[in-house]
Design an enzyme around this catalytic site. Sequence first.
Site, mmCIF file in Angstrom:
data_model
loop_
_atom_site.group_PDB
_atom_site.id
_atom_site.type_symbol
_atom_site.label_atom_id
_atom_site.label_comp_id
_atom_site.label_asym_id
_atom_site.label_seq_id
_atom_site.Cartn_x
_atom_site.Cartn_y
_atom_site.Cartn_z
ATOM 1 N N ASP A 174 -14.299 -5.657 33.690
ATOM 2 C CA ASP A 174 -12.938 -6.085 33.750
ATOM 3 C C ASP A 174 -12.295 -6.353 35.084
ATOM 4 O O ASP A 174 -12.542 -5.475 36.013
ATOM 5 C CB ASP A 174 -11.976 -4.801 33.087
ATOM 6 C CG ASP A 174 -10.436 -5.382 33.185
ATOM 7 O OD1 ASP A 174 -9.970 -6.289 33.927
ATOM 8 O OD2 ASP A 174 -9.991 -5.076 32.127
ATOM 9 N N ARG A 235 -10.846 -11.460 19.760
ATOM 10 C CA ARG A 235 -10.594 -12.556 19.290
ATOM 11 C C ARG A 235 -11.940 -13.391 19.050
ATOM 12 O O ARG A 235 -12.675 -13.574 19.875
ATOM 13 C CB ARG A 235 -9.622 -13.495 20.533
ATOM 14 C CG ARG A 235 -8.420 -13.047 20.495
ATOM 15 C CD ARG A 235 -7.437 -13.227 19.313
ATOM 16 N NE ARG A 235 -6.119 -12.766 19.337
ATOM 17 C CZ ARG A 235 -5.543 -11.712 19.045
ATOM 18 N NH1 ARG A 235 -6.472 -10.750 18.471
ATOM 19 N NH2 ARG A 235 -4.233 -11.312 18.850
ATOM 20 N N GLU A 263 -10.323 -18.401 11.371
ATOM 21 C CA GLU A 263 -10.173 -17.138 10.405
ATOM 22 C C GLU A 263 -9.891 -18.029 9.079
ATOM 23 O O GLU A 263 -8.662 -18.542 9.177
ATOM 24 C CB GLU A 263 -9.600 -16.243 11.043
ATOM 25 C CG GLU A 263 -10.288 -15.378 12.047
ATOM 26 C CD GLU A 263 -9.298 -14.147 12.589
ATOM 27 O OE1 GLU A 263 -7.962 -14.203 12.184
ATOM 28 O OE2 GLU A 263 -9.862 -13.490 13.340
ATOM 29 N N HIS A 282 -10.282 -9.233 10.103
ATOM 30 C CA HIS A 282 -9.047 -9.121 10.889
ATOM 31 C C HIS A 282 -8.278 -7.786 10.630
ATOM 32 O O HIS A 282 -7.023 -8.142 10.386
ATOM 33 C CB HIS A 282 -8.305 -10.033 11.265
ATOM 34 C CG HIS A 282 -7.835 -10.214 12.413
ATOM 35 N ND1 HIS A 282 -7.686 -11.591 13.381
ATOM 36 C CD2 HIS A 282 -7.091 -9.540 13.307
ATOM 37 C CE1 HIS A 282 -6.842 -11.379 14.577
ATOM 38 N NE2 HIS A 282 -6.578 -9.954 14.436
#
Length: 324
Positions: A174, A235, A263, A282
């Site tokens: 990160d 995502r 999706e 999801h």
Amino acid sequence: MLLGIDKRDRIFGPEHLAQLRELGEVTLNEETGNPSEEQMRALIAGADVAITSWGCGALTERVLESAPNLQIVLHAAGTVKPIVTEALWQRGVRVANATEALGQGVAETALGFTIVSLKDMWRLSRETAAGGWGDGSRVREVYGLTVGVVGAGRAGSHYIKLLQQFDVRIVLYDPFVSEEQARKMGAQKLELEELLRESDVVSIHLPSLPETYHMFNAERLAMMKDDAVLINTARGSVIDEEALAAELRRGRLFACLDVTDPEPPQADHPFRTLPNVILTPHLAGAVNNGLRRIAKGVVNDLRAYLDGRPLRGEVLAEQMHLLA
């Protein structure tokens, strides 16, 4: 509350509405569906606090004209991008969302994927149902392995917290987290390529941004260990799905995908038939009873606001370009 009664009843239980009424006068939207701009104007009229959620439109200047005393918007959902406008920031209205509550659900799902995939339960369940028994040769425990976490937002940081219960090495990529911050979280900071080469499990917790689009491309996927588990509860756009499908056809990796791009995936998408892919629709963030955790977070942040304490879900204008 701007959200329609259908969404409200899914998220807020009677106890949460009672708690809100203890804190002030509550106006409810008694219509179903997503409110129109005119409905939003009527509902927000004279309000000091607005509660929004999925399906609520943007808080435009026209809507805000009805609420000159509006102080804070509590968004009972994840991203605030559909509701936030420049007019809202210019009025100095504070904004908070429920990403902490959603992140907990995402992290728990990622941990479930981690344990079940390393245990090889997906394959063993199929083979046992077909008459097999006892071929545990590919089973791995959550012990002595390296787990890579990509992104230390609400979900990624909670996943790291959950992993503290296991004897594993946790590594983190990160760019917005320092080495010292990573250590305090219980992880070792690495560059992405190094993390991919060293991890037995890679769990993705990134927002969908131009900078993260297809971050997991063919070159980076090829860096991953043979038999590594790739988990995506973030995502779908962060993975080059064509490149991942190619790696999966080789049998090198195992993937657990709660998200895809688009999706749902096409009916003939290889992810639907490859034996080393687990697809879920999801559902990682908050589903059914898990939605109540969002309501609890909204009530807690309203109490914090009224008490002058920091908000757990506060979103600042300068953070918007980094958020999903």
